[in-house]
Every structure is written in structure tokens, then in C-alpha cells.
Design a protein around this motif. Structure first.
Motif, mmCIF file in Angstrom:
data_model
loop_
_atom_site.group_PDB
_atom_site.id
_atom_site.type_symbol
_atom_site.label_atom_id
_atom_site.label_comp_id
_atom_site.label_asym_id
_atom_site.label_seq_id
_atom_site.Cartn_x
_atom_site.Cartn_y
_atom_site.Cartn_z
ATOM 1 N N UNK A 197 -10.400 3.090 -0.249
ATOM 2 C CA UNK A 197 -10.152 3.579 1.103
ATOM 3 C C UNK A 197 -8.824 4.323 1.194
ATOM 4 N N UNK A 198 -7.768 3.774 0.608
ATOM 5 C CA UNK A 198 -6.467 4.428 0.687
ATOM 6 C C UNK A 198 -6.425 5.708 -0.146
ATOM 7 N N UNK A 199 -7.196 5.760 -1.212
ATOM 8 C CA UNK A 199 -7.282 7.009 -1.983
ATOM 9 C C UNK A 199 -7.945 8.099 -1.143
ATOM 10 N N UNK A 200 -8.968 7.738 -0.401
ATOM 11 C CA UNK A 200 -9.611 8.721 0.478
ATOM 12 C C UNK A 200 -8.628 9.225 1.537
ATOM 13 N N UNK A 201 -7.832 8.309 2.095
ATOM 14 C CA UNK A 201 -6.820 8.711 3.069
ATOM 15 C C UNK A 201 -5.761 9.602 2.429
ATOM 16 N N UNK A 202 -5.333 9.253 1.212
ATOM 17 C CA UNK A 202 -4.313 10.037 0.519
ATOM 18 C C UNK A 202 -4.815 11.453 0.242
ATOM 19 N N UNK A 203 -6.056 11.587 -0.183
ATOM 20 C CA UNK A 203 -6.603 12.916 -0.490
ATOM 21 C C UNK A 203 -6.748 13.761 0.777
ATOM 22 N N UNK A 204 -7.120 13.099 1.837
ATOM 23 C CA UNK A 204 -7.249 13.854 3.094
ATOM 24 C C UNK A 204 -5.896 14.379 3.555
ATOM 25 N N UNK A 205 -4.850 13.539 3.447
ATOM 26 C CA UNK A 205 -3.524 13.982 3.870
ATOM 27 C C UNK A 205 -2.941 14.995 2.887
ATOM 28 N N UNK A 206 -3.268 14.862 1.607
ATOM 29 C CA UNK A 206 -2.792 15.844 0.632
ATOM 30 C C UNK A 206 -3.359 17.224 0.955
ATOM 31 N N UNK A 207 -4.610 17.261 1.410
ATOM 32 C CA UNK A 207 -5.212 18.540 1.780
ATOM 33 C C UNK A 207 -4.665 19.056 3.106
ATOM 34 N N UNK A 208 -4.380 18.145 4.022
ATOM 35 C CA UNK A 208 -3.899 18.556 5.337
ATOM 36 C C UNK A 208 -2.420 18.926 5.330
ATOM 37 N N UNK A 209 -1.627 18.294 4.471
ATOM 38 C CA UNK A 209 -0.171 18.539 4.440
ATOM 39 C C UNK A 209 0.283 18.834 3.010
ATOM 40 N N UNK A 210 -0.163 19.946 2.432
ATOM 41 C CA UNK A 210 0.126 20.213 1.008
ATOM 42 C C UNK A 210 1.618 20.363 0.714
ATOM 43 N N UNK A 211 2.406 20.800 1.667
ATOM 44 C CA UNK A 211 3.835 21.020 1.405
ATOM 45 C C UNK A 211 4.542 19.730 1.015
ATOM 46 N N UNK A 212 4.087 18.600 1.555
ATOM 47 C CA UNK A 212 4.764 17.329 1.283
ATOM 48 C C UNK A 212 3.887 16.312 0.566
ATOM 49 N N UNK A 213 2.565 16.416 0.718
ATOM 50 C CA UNK A 213 1.669 15.372 0.218
ATOM 51 C C UNK A 213 0.749 15.827 -0.913
ATOM 52 N N UNK A 214 0.889 17.052 -1.367
ATOM 53 C CA UNK A 214 -0.092 17.617 -2.294
ATOM 54 C C UNK A 214 -0.367 16.744 -3.507
ATOM 55 N N UNK A 215 0.690 16.271 -4.158
ATOM 56 C CA UNK A 215 0.488 15.521 -5.402
ATOM 57 C C UNK A 215 0.315 14.026 -5.182
ATOM 58 N N UNK A 216 0.615 13.552 -3.975
ATOM 59 C CA UNK A 216 0.457 12.128 -3.681
ATOM 60 C C UNK A 216 -0.958 11.907 -3.150
ATOM 61 N N UNK B 44 0.849 -1.192 0.000
ATOM 62 C CA UNK B 44 0.000 0.000 0.000
ATOM 63 C C UNK B 44 0.881 1.237 0.000
ATOM 64 N N UNK B 45 0.512 2.227 -0.782
ATOM 65 C CA UNK B 45 1.280 3.466 -0.847
ATOM 66 C C UNK B 45 0.409 4.585 -1.395
ATOM 67 N N UNK B 46 0.922 5.806 -1.348
ATOM 68 C CA UNK B 46 0.286 6.949 -1.980
ATOM 69 C C UNK B 46 1.089 7.278 -3.238
ATOM 70 N N UNK B 47 0.406 7.583 -4.338
ATOM 71 C CA UNK B 47 1.101 7.829 -5.595
ATOM 72 C C UNK B 47 0.671 9.165 -6.197
ATOM 73 N N UNK B 48 1.558 9.674 -7.066
ATOM 74 C CA UNK B 48 1.269 10.860 -7.878
ATOM 75 C C UNK B 48 0.850 10.362 -9.253
#
Length: 838
Positions: free
Chosen positions: A241-260, A64-68
Motif C-alpha cells: 500500500x505504501x509503495x503505491x502511495x509513494x509511486x503516485x506522489x513520485x509521479x505527482x511531485x517529481x521535483x522532490x519525490x521522483x526517486x522516493x 513507515x517511509x518512502x525510500x530510494x
């Protein structure tokens, strides 16, 4: 009834094949080679791609991972999960149970009885072994309390390490050692053969070594994540489910997670076998199938020849009441017998070839993961059986069907069967020869491209004497070097001490791993606009100390090199190579110009760096493909971050490569022990590893490709040999069939050259047609695959003219020789004997 007739067909088939020993032996050898190749290669594909892991719940193991998603390319997609991401998502997700994080293939410094050694280890969280369904055979697994920052350091060791370094002591649990500079305790031993994820020798709790740090901290680690898919949960549900988690973290931490912003959950075996590897293995399997096809065509043509010679026998059997189906079944039984014998020999040969292949890859310094094994198991044997039946059908069905169509009365009256069926058989045989040449061309072009690509990797000109310097890797772990200041003091002292040694002419430190590769990054040139992320050029980078250019003998073309006073807090600077200066500034001077780095997604810009020097260009990328990078590159001071935001102080890595240059007339290879001795003076507990010249280091990365090159060479040679045998056989049979015709022509005064020209004309037409279709097929495959093929090649294009010219010359030459031999025999026919022959 069916069983009885089959036994009868079998008995007749055995008698016929014993009688026709020459045909039987040749057909068996040809099919055995093809089946051996398919069996061997399928065992590799099965071991690496299909069989997967031998864990109890292997079918539900996923990564499992977050991707751009915007970064998708041939080599995959950019992905990232930080330790903080994992800590946040692990308790919230509901798709995986258990879930674990890990770092694999890591350096671990272990001191046993005062002797420091470097091991390959994995840093894992407490549920890692539980997810795999594996437990220690001695001692215990990790607990949550073990996997916490500051916890007492413990480790599990592999069975081989236990036997080799601890003598298989029964009381191993509780043994004290030093791991990464800190006191540690061995708490257990893993089962024999367990070395997961790659070839690890010990396992350590992740957070006891790498505590979770802020996402923006350059020292933060990004572990891989695996887990067991819960019963009733599909991959689609887990990805959602992991896409929902990735989008939430991308919104919460845009400096590091925006595109993932997209989750990716896939079978773990797919993660461990990336697309380039799958493509190479499947291509090799396809080549083996191609060789088997050529073998089947050869046997098919031999069957046609046999059928023509047996035309009278078949006609007599038909006149005595044998149905067409009965005749076809009899001939197919004979084909199955030949294929069966060939399969038995082929599988036996496959055992030897698989043993050779396994021994070759296991002897590599960087072997495949331990879970990949090549075996002739039930699946491989099943494929061999299918290949055997397919070969029997492919080589025997068409000849049997066409032979059974012959007019019985005409055959018995004519005595030789030279009627319409004979003419149609001749047309089909010639068509099969064309098909052989087509397949051979495709296989030879593919094989030669792969071999040339691999040879190019091994003969790279790095722009400096890659055999004239010595390098070694070192890791300064927190136990002995708990702070960046402590590591910097050691590095500075080491460079001073080595520079003062009379053994070395020049000394430097670099971040380049094994002097083979460092990395690439997008950049922006000051004053230029970049509308899209893809508009930013890619450049190689490297962090080096000031003496690096003396070690590699790079000339300073403009400006200066680095000094100890060069720190980012004072002025961020860089030195660029000549290729960088020429590409971005043309004939203008690069001194004083500025650029900055950028992440792939266009965020986290680095500081503007002023160019203070230009040096001659050396190759900064190892023997690998990176379609986005060229020779351009830049260097930053060793304690400066190569990319990312500016830091208030120096960034001192735990890992470094030390490189030394011998004095003129001395061999770099003799410096290995000297370097070890000098580093031991600075720190007797610090093991050096990956010690060798850059040339030797690069060879480690391409060593496996030598085996691949050998296999592709075998495929190509087998294809051309089988094709030439097939051409010779067809032409020889054609000459035999036309013996009376040639006798008549020669009796009427036709000269030898006329007879020779007649035979050659038939062969040349087939060869020319086969070459044209074969080259067209190869070019069509190259066009259809596009970048997929090009990205697997190195230093050669899929339409390389030299490759096509060599294949053209080889196929044409061998084919003409195979045609010339029976053609010459036709000119030596005695007219009187030919006219008397029936």
C-alpha cells in the motif's frame, strides 16, 4: 528408576568433584568466565534488539517511509517523507491505525521563572501517544486542535523534568512557561521512565512549531512516521500500500519525490536499531560465544586428562556390570555439575558486569535511548541455562564417549590405560589445542581491529588545534525570531559584538553541528560529463562567516575569503580546500572555476558556484565512516544554501554554531563562561548548549566506543589467557604421560636438549597449524563480509598487516611459553624415579 539413577550419579559426581578439588575449581572458573561473558552480552543484545519496547502494542508498532531503492548500501537507504506527504497519505492509507508523525531529539528552548534552558524534546502529532498506548499521569494528551499552525503553544513534560525543575508540584497542569520564545502552558506529565523516542524531556505538538510547508521549501521538515499495524494486515500488505502511495506522489511531485518511489514499512524496533548497531552487538555476542567455546575446549581437555587418570576406575565399574551408557551418563552428570556451578558464579558475575555496563552508558553525555535497558530477565536466564547445558555437553560428551570405549581387560592388565584409546585421546586433545588457537586468532584479530579503529577515532588529526577554540550551539526559535531577517540581524550583531570583545582573537559562525560534522553532497565540475549518478564525486560542505578561517587558522593559499557583500543573488561563490583543488584541477589554478551541487538522485541542481579562494585542508568530517567521502570540501557564505536550487534571498537557519578563538597564550577552555556572558548580553533568553572545544565535542560522539573498546580488549585477553592455559594443560599432561619414556631415553644417554626438542616439536607443530588455520579463517571472514566489516572500521583495513603481525607475535609467544614450561619440566625428570613409576 531414571530419577533414582540420576540422584545416584549426582551423589557420586559430588564425591568425585570434592575429591578432585583442583580440577573442579579450575573448570568452574574457566566456564564461569565464559558464561559471564555470554550472559552479559546477551543482556545487551536482548535489551537493544530483541526485547523491544515496553508498550502495550509494541509487537505491532511499525515505522513507515518512502525510500530510494537505488541508494541501498551498508548504512541503509535514502528515505524521505515530508510533512505534506504525511498530510496526504495519513487519511488515505488503510494499513495503520493510528498513524502519527514526529521529530525526535530536537532542541527546545524553555524559560522557567526567567531562566532559559535547552531541553531535548520531541515534536509530535496528536495520535503519537495513542499509537504507543501511553497516556499522561497528570493532565491530558494532545488533540487535533492543538496540532495546528498558530495554535496556543502547549507541552507535556517528563516525570524527571517535573520533579527536577518544578519540584513535583501537584498543580503542574496549567503552569505557564516560555517555549521557543512564545508563551506556553504545561498540560500534563508523562509516566516515570517514559522518554521516547530517544531521551526526550518534553513533547510539543508538531504543527504548532513547524507548520507544513511546500515540498520544495528549504524550511520544510521531514518528520518520521510510526503507526500501529491493523489486526489482520501483514507487513507485506502495508508495504504494498505504501509503495503505491509513494509511486503516485513520485509521479505527482517529481521535483522532490521522483526517486522516493518505494514504500518501506518495518517493525519500529528495526528502525531504531540500524544495521551497523546490530552488526556491532551481534559481533560482540559472537566474541563472547567464542570465549565460551575456548573455555569448553579447556574443560574438555581437562576431562580427557581426568578420564585417563580414572581409566582403571571406569574399567572396574564396567567389569562389575556398568554399561557404556551408564558410564557416559555418570561422566556427563559430573560435567553438568561443574557447568552448573560455573553458571551460578558466571551469572552472579554477570549481574556486576551488567551493572557496570549500565552505569557506564548512562553516564555518557549522549547515552542510548531510555527504552534500552540491560537486565538479567527470564530470557537472559534462559539463554544462560542453554549455555550451561551446551557447555556441559561440549566439554563432557566427547571425553565420556571416548573414555567409555577403552578395553576393560587391557586397562586392568596394563594398569594405566595407555592403549589405542589413549593414543586417540592424545590426537583429539592436540586437535582441540589447534582449534583453541584458531578461535583465539580470529577473536584477537577482530578485537585488535576494533580497538585500533576506536583509538583512531579518538586520535584524529583535524588539521587545526581542536582544543584551541571554543564552540557552542544556539537555536533562534520563531517566538523571538519570527523571520529570516530577524535571525540575520541577530547573527550579524552577535558577530560584531563578539569580534569587538577583547576576550576573543577571532569569531565566526558555522552550520557545523558541534564542530564535528556538517554534511556531504554530490557535485558536478563545470565542463565535465556525468553519465551515472554514481559518477559524481562527493564533497564535504560547510556554511561559514568570513572569520571562520581565522578561527581554525586555515591559510589562504589562493584568492580571498568571504565578505558581507557575498550573496547568491549577486554571484554564487565558494571557497574550496586544497584537497578539492588538487583532486579536481590538479596543478591548474582553481580560481574562477565553477561547480554545482546535486542531490543523490541527480535532481535539484544548485547554482553554478565560482571558486574565489583556496584554503588549507582541515578535516570536515567527524570521527565517522563515510566510504564515499574523502578530504575534499568546499565552503559557502553562511547565508547561502549549501545545496539545492538558487533562492531569491538569503537562507538564514534557526540553528548555528558560534566558534571563538582565544588570544595567544590563553586557553580556549576558559572561554566557556565568557562566551555565555557575551551571548546573554545579546539575548538573555537565548540558552547556549553543547558548549566546549571541538576536541571535547568529538569525544562525546566516540565516548560509547571507549566502552566497546574495553569490552573487546577483555574478550581478547580472556581468549589468549584461556588458550594459553589450555596449551599448558595439554602439554603438561602429555609430559606426564610420557614420563617413563623420557626416563628411559635419559637413562640411555639422551641429553636434556634432545628431550626439550621432542616436547617443543609437538607444541610448535600444533601452534603453527593453529596459526595458519586461524589466519586463514580471519582472512576468509574478511573476504566473505567485504564492505560489511570495512564499514565498521575506522582508519584500518580488515587485512591490516600490523594487526596480523601483532596477533601472530602474541599468540606464538604466549603459546611457546605455555609449551616451554612443561618441556623444561620434562628435562628434569629423574630417570630412576621415572622407571619405577607405573
Amino acid at each position: 528408576m531414571v530419577a533414582e539413577t540420576f540422584r545416584q550419579d549426582l551423589r557420586v559426581g559430588v564425591r568425585v568433584l570434592v575429591k578432585e578439588r583442583s580440577f573442579c575449581a579450575l573448570a568452574v572458573i574457566v566456564l564461569a568466565l565464559g558464561i559471564c561473558g555470554v550472559t552479559t552480552m546477551f543482556s545487551v543484545v536482548n535489551g537493544a534488539l530483541l526485547r523491544g519496547f515496553a508498550f502495550p502494542n509494541a509487537d505491532r508498532l511499525v515505522s513507515a517511509t518512502f525510500v530510494d531503492p537505488s541508494s541501498a548500501g551498508f548504512f541503509g537507504v535514502n528515505q524521505q517523507i515530508s510533512a505534506m506527504d504525511y498530510e496526504e497519505l495519513a487519511p488515505e492509507q488503510r494499513s495503520l491505525d493510528p498513524i502519527a508523525a514526529y521529530l525526535s531529539g530536537s532542541t527546545v528552548n524553555v524559560t522557567i521563572n526567567g531562566k532559559p534552558q535547552r531541553y531535548t524534546g520531541a515534536y509530535i502529532t496528536e495520535h503519537f501517544l495513542g499509537a504507543l498506548g501511553v497516556q499522561p499521569i497528570i493532565g491530558r494528551d494532545f488533540t487535533a486542535s492543538d496540532n495546528t499552525p498558530g495554535a496556543e503553544k502547549i507541552a507535556l513534560i517528563g516525570y524527571g523534568t517535573w520533579q527536577r525543575d518544578f519540584g513535583g508540584a501537584a498543580d503542574i497542569a496549567g503552569t505557564a512557561v516560555r517555549i521557543n520564545g512564545k508563551p506556553a502552558t504545561i498540560v500534563g506529565v508523562m509516566p516515570k521512565g517514559f522518554a521516547f523516542p530517544t531521551n526526550e524531556e518534553l513533547w510539543i505538538p508538531l504543527y504548532s512549531e513547524f507548520p507544513p510547508l511546500a515540498r520544495s521549501d528549504p524550511r520544510a521538515v521531514n518528520p518520521a512516521v510510526l503507526g500501529v499495524l491493523k489486526a489482520g494486515v501483514s507487513l507485506d500488505q502495508a508495504n504494498a500500500e505504501f509503495t503505491a502511495l509513494a509511486r503516485r506522489m513520485a509521479a505527482a511531485y517529481p521535483a522532490t519525490n521522483k526517486t522516493f518511489n518505494t514504500g518501506q514499512v518495518e517493525p519500529l524496533i528495526k528502525t531504531f536499531t540500524p544495521r551497523p548497531l546490530r552488526g556491532t552487538l551481534l559481533t560482540m555476542l559472537g566474541f563472547c560465544v567464542g570465549v565460551l567455546l575456548i573455555a569448553c575446549v579447556n574443560v574438555m581437555n581437562m576431562q580427557f586428562a581426568r578420564a585417563m587418570l580414572r581409566a582403571k576406575e571406569l574399567a572396574i565399574r564396567s567389569s562389575l556390570g556398568a554399561t557404556r551408557v551408564r558410564l557416559i551418563r555418570q561422566m556427563l552428570t559430573e560435567s553438568l555439575l561443574v557447568a552448573g556451578i560455573g553458571a551460578a558464579i558466571g551469572v552472579a558475575l554477570a549481574y556486576f558486569s551488567i551493572d557496570w555496563l549500565s552505569a557506564s552508558v548512562r553516564s555518557l553525555e549522549n547515552p542510548p535511548p531510555a527504552w534500552i535497558t540491560f537486565d538479567v530477565d527470564r530470557v537472559v536466564l534462559a539463554v544462560s541455562v542453554v549455555a550451561t547445558i551446551g557447555a556441559a555437553a561440549a566439554s563432557g560428551l566427547l571425553p565420556a564417549w571416548m573414555s567409555s570405549r577403552a578395553d576393560t581387560n587391557a586397562v586392568l592388565r596394563d594398569g594405566g590405560g595407555r592403549g589405542g584409546t589413549s593414543r586417540s585421546v592424545a590426537v583429539v586433545s592436540r586437535g582441540l589445542v589447534v582449534f583453541q588457537i584458531v578461535v583465539t586468532c580470529v577473536l584477537l584479530i577482530g578485537s585488535l581491529l576494533q580497538v585500533r579503529s576506536i583509538l583512531n577515532q579518538q586520535t584524529i588529526d583535524y588539521g587545526y588545534d581542536a582544543d584551541g577554540v571554543m564552540s557552542a550551539r544556539m537555536g533562534l526559535m520563531d517566538g523571538d525570531y519570527p523571520s529570516q531577517d530577524a535571525r540575520r540581524l541577530f547573527y550579524d550583531r552577535l558577530v560584531r559584538d563578539l569580534s569587538a570583545s577583547p576576550e576573543f582573537a577571532a569569531v565566526a559562525l558555522t552550520n557545523r553541528f558541534r564542530m564535528v560534522f556538517s554534511g556531504t553532497t554530490p557535485i558536478e565540475i563545470d565542463g565535465r560529463q556525468y553519465r551515472e549518478n554514481r559518477d559524481r564525486p562527493i564533497a564535504n560542505f560547510e556554511q561559514v562567516t568570513g572569520g571562520f578561517f581565522d578561527v581554525t587558522s586555515q591559510r589562504v593559499l589562493e584568492g580571498r575569503t568571504f565578505t558581507d557583500a557575498d550573496v547568491d543573488a549577486r554571484l554564487p561563490i565558494a571557497i574550496v580546500n586544497a584537497a578539492f583543488a588538487r583532486k579536481h584541477f590538479g596543478a591548474d589554478s582553481a580560481l574562477g572555476r565553477r561547480f554545482r551541487t546535486m542531490t543523490n538522485n541527480g535532481t535539484q541542481p544548485g547554482p553554478w558556484r565560482t571558486i574565489v579562494g583556496v584554503v588549507s585542508t582541515v578535516r570536515m568530517l567527524g570521527p565517522f565512516n563515510n566510504p564515499n567521502a574523502d578530504a575534499t570540501g568546499f565552503y559557502v557564505p553562511f547565508y547561502s544554501p549549501a545545496f539545492g536550487p538558487a533562492l531569491p534571498g538569503p537562507l538564514v537557519s534557526q540553528f548555528a554554531t558560534v566558534v571563538v578563538k582565544p588570544h595567544a597564550g590563553q586557553r580556549a577552555s576558559l572561554l566557556a563562561n565568557v562566551l555565555r556572558r557575551e551571548v546573554a548580553k545579546a539575548d538573555p533568553n537565548l540558552p547556549l548548549y553543547f558548549v566546549g572545544t571541538p576536541k571535547r565535542q568529538a569525544e562525546v560522539f566516540v565516548a560509547a566506543n571507549r566502552i566497546i573498546a574495553t569490552m573487546f580488549t577483555i574478550f581478547g585477553v580472556a581468549a589468549i589467557v584461556l588458550a594459553s592455559v589450555g596449551i599448558y594443560g595439554v602439554m603438561s599432561f602429555a609430559v606426564t604421560q610420557r614420563t617413563q619414556e623420557f626416563g628411559v631415553r635419559m637413562a640411555l644417554g639422551a641429553p636434556d636438549r634432545r628431550i626439550l626438542a621432542m616436547v617443543l616439536q609437538q607444541g610448535v607443530v600444533q601452534i603453527a597449524l593453529g596459526l595458519a588455520l586461524g589466519f586463514g579463517a580471519a582472512l576468509g571472514i574478511a573476504a566473505a563480509a567485504g564492505a560489511g566489516i570495512q564499514n565498521t572500521l575506522f582508519g584500518v583495513t580488515a587485512r591490516d598487516p600490523l594487526t596480523y603481525a601483532v596477533v601472530f607475535g602474541t599468540v606464538a609467544g604466549v603459546s611457546l611459553v605455555a609449551t616451554m614450561v612443561p618441556a623444561r619440566r620434562a628435562t628434569r625428570v629423574d630417570p630412576m624415579i621415572a622407571l619405577r613409576a607405573e
